[in-house]
Write a protein that holds these residues in place. Structure first.
Motif, short mmCIF file in Angstrom:
data_model
loop_
_atom_site.label_atom_id
_atom_site.label_comp_id
_atom_site.label_asym_id
_atom_site.label_seq_id
_atom_site.Cartn_x
_atom_site.Cartn_y
_atom_site.Cartn_z
N THR A 79 1.06 -1.21 -0.10
CA THR A 79 -0.44 -0.36 0.31
C THR A 79 0.75 1.60 0.13
O THR A 79 0.85 1.83 -0.73
CB THR A 79 -1.03 -0.02 1.39
OG1 THR A 79 -1.84 -1.41 1.22
CG2 THR A 79 -1.70 1.33 1.55
N ASP A 80 2.52 1.18 0.76
CA ASP A 80 2.70 1.95 0.79
C ASP A 80 4.08 2.70 -0.58
O ASP A 80 3.80 3.87 -0.93
CB ASP A 80 3.41 2.09 2.35
CG ASP A 80 3.49 2.74 3.00
OD1 ASP A 80 2.51 3.34 3.21
OD2 ASP A 80 3.85 2.26 4.36
N VAL A 81 4.15 1.55 -0.80
CA VAL A 81 5.00 1.69 -2.13
C VAL A 81 3.51 1.96 -3.55
O VAL A 81 4.64 3.17 -3.59
CB VAL A 81 5.19 0.17 -2.50
CG1 VAL A 81 5.41 0.02 -4.42
CG2 VAL A 81 6.16 -0.41 -1.77
N ALA A 82 2.27 1.35 -3.76
CA ALA A 82 1.70 1.70 -4.59
C ALA A 82 1.59 3.64 -4.41
O ALA A 82 1.00 4.27 -5.53
CB ALA A 82 0.17 0.87 -4.69
N CYS A 83 1.09 4.00 -2.85
CA CYS A 83 1.09 5.79 -2.74
C CYS A 83 1.89 6.46 -3.31
O CYS A 83 2.34 7.83 -3.58
CB CYS A 83 0.36 5.36 -1.37
SG CYS A 83 -1.42 5.23 -1.45
#
Length: 325
Positions: free
Chosen positions: A268-272
């Motif tokens: 999720t952090d990578v995607a954001c």
């Protein structure tokens, strides 16, 4: 032998540490029954000066200091090596303990012949006003039920791997040579399962004895890109270490579910914030055989995320990335 060693590490702790140390002094134990070990982790502020002023007034306060920063894990290990108490616990310098509460916990340890005792905690904001715990923390069962440490790990630990939420029998840590790994970003989560696996009797008490300060500056949404990248790399290391640990366990449910939770958080952090680098992170996760991810405790809203990740972590990252545009 001392009954208890309390280990507190100091790094840029000056604004908070007086409340912390005062709470450790205000306990229903004789001064010769316990020690307070303050480890100055090469702090650039005046934490060392404050610590030394306390040590001058209280003979059971010991200050350890060095000039090169070791990080939280290294500082905790430094304090652990110096501890002389039959039991030990850890208190972060921006948190504090309920006054006159430790003697009751120690008596329970002794009367029930426990190796580890978990106690409840209360979150507070920077005005020291009570705030609600995250939903996952609210689901933790604090009812008393003594059991083997491995059983506790699999059935009752949950996701809250907080070193500070327990009192430990020092012997199980030192005899089994269980160390904090210097440089680990999430040292609690690699250390605590090892200690639990070495314990014969673990119990829980549903009383909030610890007050955990939720500092605004520590919230994820205030982290810089550099700090977020450090967190993500730390999560990758943690996934690898937990994957290695479960190879030596008969029951791997807790390890698999913790790795799954970490994987979803990381993606999720990578995607954001690091969408262009998603391939590198997904490749590292695949090397550790984390897929498919799974959990028996996730809320209904999160199940679709797990489902998407198992279909394609690349697709999950893409959907999250564009939904946050």
């Amino acid at each position: 032998m001392l009954k208890l060693s309390i280990i507190t590490t100091l790094y840029n702790s000056a604004p908070y540490m007086c409340r912390c140390v005062d709470s450790l002094i205000e306990q229903d134990l004789q001064k010769d029954e316990y020690e307070i070990i303050l480890v100055n982790d090469a702090s650039p502020d005046n934490s060392l000066e404050i610590a030394e002023s306390y040590a001058k007034k209280h003979g059971n306060i010991h200050v350890l200091s060095y000039t090169v920063n070791k990080g939280l894990a290294g500082a905790r290990q430094f304090g652990t090596d110096a501890a002389q108490g039959e039991f030990m616990c850890y208190v972060d310098p921006d948190d504090y303990i309920k006054p006159n509460s430790l003697n009751h916990l120690l008596k329970k340890m002794e009367e029930e012949n426990l190796d580890i005792l978990r106690f409840n905690y209360q979150m507070v904001d920077e005005n020291y006003t009570f705030i609600d715990k995250p939903k996952a923390a609210q689901l933790i069962d604090y009812s008393p039920l003594a059991m083997d440490g491995k059983e506790f790990l699999c059935k009752r630990l949950g996701y809250g791997c907080y070193v500070w939420a327990y009192i430990y029998r020092s012997k199980i840590i030192k005899d089994n040579d269980i160390k904090f790994c210097q440089g680990d970003y999430f040292d609690d989560t690699t250390w605590l399962p090892k200690v639990l696996c070495a314990a014969k009797r673990v119990d829980t008490i549903d009383e909030a004895r610890y007050f955990y300060l939720q500092r605004q500056g520590s919230l994820v949404n205030t982290m810089t890109d550099e700090a977020t990248k450090s967190k993500l790399n730390g999560q990758l290391v943690l996934v690898r270490k937990l994957s290695e640990q479960w190879m030596f366990q008969k029951d791997i449910v807790w390890y698999k579910e913790m790795v799954s939770k970490l994987t979803m958080s990381l993606l999720t952090d990578v995607a954001c914030r690091f969408y262009e680098q998603r391939g590198k992170f997904i490749s590292e996760l695949r090397k550790n055989n984390v897929f498919p991810i799974r959990s028996s405790k996730i809320p209904a809203k999160a199940r679709i995320k797990y489902w998407l990740i198992n279909i394609s972590p690349e697709l999950f990252c893409t959907l999250v990335h564009f939904s946050n545009k």
